[in-house]
Design an enzyme around this catalytic site. Structure first.
Site, PDB file in Angstrom:
ATOM      1  CE  LYS A   1      -0.186  -0.468   4.999  1.00  0.00           C
ATOM      2  NZ  LYS A   1      -0.932  -1.011   6.143  1.00  0.00           N
TER       3      LYS A   1
ATOM      4  CE1 TYR B   1      13.665  30.960   4.366  1.00  0.00           C
ATOM      5  CE2 TYR B   1      13.748  28.588   4.026  1.00  0.00           C
ATOM      6  CZ  TYR B   1      13.453  29.862   3.554  1.00  0.00           C
ATOM      7  OH  TYR B   1      12.953  30.021   2.302  1.00  0.00           O
TER       8      TYR B   1
HETATM    9  C1  LIG Z   1      -0.079  -1.883   6.783  1.00  0.00           C
HETATM   10  C2  LIG Z   1      -0.615  -3.174   7.214  1.00  0.00           C
HETATM   11  C3  LIG Z   1       0.229  -4.286   7.340  1.00  0.00           C
HETATM   12  C4  LIG Z   1       1.742  -4.169   7.252  1.00  0.00           C
HETATM   13  O1  LIG Z   1       2.195  -3.607   8.468  1.00  0.00           O
HETATM   14  P1  LIG Z   1       3.748  -3.341   8.787  1.00  0.00           P
HETATM   15  O2  LIG Z   1       3.733  -2.882  10.192  1.00  0.00           O
HETATM   16  O3  LIG Z   1       4.193  -2.283   7.832  1.00  0.00           O
HETATM   17  O4  LIG Z   1       4.466  -4.615   8.589  1.00  0.00           O
HETATM   18  C5  LIG Z   1      -0.354  -5.513   7.608  1.00  0.00           C
HETATM   19  N1  LIG Z   1      -1.691  -5.631   7.779  1.00  0.00           N
HETATM   20  C6  LIG Z   1      -2.528  -4.575   7.706  1.00  0.00           C
HETATM   21  C7  LIG Z   1      -3.979  -4.769   7.919  1.00  0.00           C
HETATM   22  C8  LIG Z   1      -2.011  -3.315   7.439  1.00  0.00           C
HETATM   23  O5  LIG Z   1      -2.842  -2.264   7.391  1.00  0.00           O
END
Ligand SMILES: *Cc1c(COP(=O)(O)O)cnc(C)c1O
Length: 342
Positions: free
Chosen positions: A36, A241
Site C-alpha cells: 500500500k 532560515y
Molecule cells: C499496513 C498493514 C500491514 C503491514 O504492516 P507493517 O507494520 O508495515 O508490517 C499488515 N496488515 C494490515 C492490515 C495493514 O494495514
C-alpha cells in the site's frame, strides 16, 4: 529526459532478501507483502514485481486504485479497506476485498461476487467486524479466502499481543476460511504462534527494524542529493532560515538539493547527516523546503555537482528526526529519480 538532482538508490537484492528473511521467520506460513501507499513510497509496481520473482504470492493494498496499478502484474491482491458501493464496478475483477463491516459483507453476498477476505477486530478498534458477530454467523455463506486480524502493539512488549492472538485463534475452524492471517512485520518477530497461515509484512520489507527478530533486515533505500553550491561561511555568520546555526570558525558548507518537501523532514535539522564515502557530514541549521546545508570541513574534495548519500537507515533516522520509521519511508516524494539495482 531530465535527470533530477535527487535520487533514491533502491536495492532490489536487499528487498528480496528481506522478504526471504521474513518468509523464513514465518515458518510454515506463507509470507505476503503490504505494498500500500505505493509500496511504502518506493513504487508499488517495481516492488511487487521483484517480490513476485522472489516467490511472494499475496499482496495487500489499501484502495482499489492501488489494486488497479498492480493489475498488469497478474498477482493476487487484497484491498484492505474493503469494498464501497462505488468500488463494485471494478471488484472483484482485479483484487479481493477485505470486508470489514456488516454492510460490506451484505453488499458482497447479495451481489454474489465470490471469494473475499474478511477483517476481524480483536481489540485495535480500527477496521473489522467483531469476534462475537463472526461467532454468531455473520460470515455464513461467504466464500472466505483469508480471515484476518491486525495487531495494535506488535512492536511493544505488552499483554495485548497474546490477548489479540488468542481471540483470533479462537475463530479457527469456525468460519470456513481457507487461511488465517494476523502478523505484520513486528508480529512475525513475536514468534511462531503469531504466524497462522499467512503473514503480511510491510515496513520490514523496506528496511524497517522494530524487534530483535529483525536483525537480519537490510537497508533498502538510500536518498542521494546533488551538491548545488559549496561555500566558506566565515566565523560568526549563520546558515539557513532563522539563522539557527552559527559558524564557530570559518566553515566549509555544501548546499544539497533535498528538503522537507521531499520527505527529508525538518526534524533532521542539526540531527541528520550526509556521507562522502565513510566521512560523516552533519546537517547544519534548518532543513529548507528543497535545500539542505551540510558541514564539509571533513571532506575537502566535495564539490558542486557531486552526489552525497544521506543517512537513512530507518531505525536510526527515526531517532534522529523524531518521526516514525513508517512516516519516513512513506514520505519520500515524487521529485526523486528512483534508481533500482538488483
Ligand atoms: C499496513 C498493514 C500491514 C503491514 O504492516 P507493517 O507494520 O508495515 O508490517 C499488515 N496488515 C494490515 C492490515 C495493514 O494495514
Amino acid at each position: 529526459m531530465t535527470i533530477a538532482p535527487l535520487r533514491l538508490r533502491l536495492d532490489g537484492t536487499a528487498l528480496a532478501d528481506n522478504w526471504r528473511t521474513l518468509d523464513r521467520l514465518s515458518g510454515a506460513a506463507a509470507c505476503g507483502a503490504a505494498v500500500k501507499a505505493d509500496g511504502y513510497g518506493l513504487g508499488a509496481a517495481a516492488v511487487a514485481a521483484r517480490l513476485a520473482r522472489a516467490g511472494c504470492r499475496d499482496f495487500f493494498v489499501a484502495t482499489w486504485a492501488e489494486a488497479e496499478a498492480l493489475a498488469p502484474l497478474g498477482c493476487t491482491v487484497s484491498v484492505l479497506h474493503g469494498v464501497r458501493a462505488e468500488d463494485m464496478a471494478v471488484a472483484p475483477g482485479i483484487a479481493r476485498p477485505v470486508l470489514s463491516t456488516p454492510a460490506q459483507i451484505a453488499r458482497w453476498r447479495e451481489a454474489g461476487r465470490g471469494p473475499c477476505d474478511v477483517m476481524v477486530d480483536t481489540g485495535m478498534n480500527r477496521l473489522g467486524v467483531s469476534v462475537q458477530a463472526v461467532g454468531e454467523g455473520l460470515l455464513d455463506g461467504l466464500q472466505v479466502e483469508t480471515l484476518m486480524s491486525h495487531l495494535a502493539c506488535a512492536d511493544e512488549e505488552t499483554a495485548m499481543n497474546a490477548r489479540q492472538r488468542d481471540a483470533f485463534a479462537g475463530l479457527a475452524r469456525k468460519t470456513g476460511a481457507r487461511r488465517m492471517s494476523l502478523a505484520n512485520s513486528a508480529g512475525i518477530a513475536l514468534g511462531a504462534d503469531y504466524a497462522f497461515d499467512l503473514t503480511r509484512p510491510g515496513l520490514a520489507l523496506y528496511g524497517g527494524r522494530q524487534r530483535a527478530g529483525h536483525d537480519a533486515i537490510r537497508q533498502v533505500v538510500i536518498p542521494e542529493a546533488q551538491v548545488l553550491q559549496r561555500r566558506t561561511v566565515p566565523a560568526g555568520q549563520t546558515v539557513g532560515y532563522n539563522a539557527t546555526w552559527t559558524a564557530p570558525a570559518d566553515s566549509e558548507v555544501a548546499i544539497l538539493n533535498i528538503g522537507y518537501a521531499d520527505g527529508y523532514f525538518r526534524g533532521f535539522s542539526d540531527h541528520g547527516a550526509a556521507r562522502a564515502g565513510d566521512v560523516r557530514l552533519p546537517v547544519i541549521g534548518r532543513v529548507s523546503m528543497d535545500l539542505l546545508a551540510v558541514l564539509v570541513d571533513a571532506a575537502p574534495d566535495v564539490a558542486e555537482g557531486d552526489w552525497l548519500a544521506l543517512d537513512y537507515d530507518l531505525p536510526a533516522a527515526a531517532v534522529a528526526s523524531g518521526m516514525s520509521q513508517y512516516e519516513l519511508i512513506t514520505s519520500l516524494g515524487t521529485r526523486f529519480d528512483r534508481v533500482w539495482s538488483g
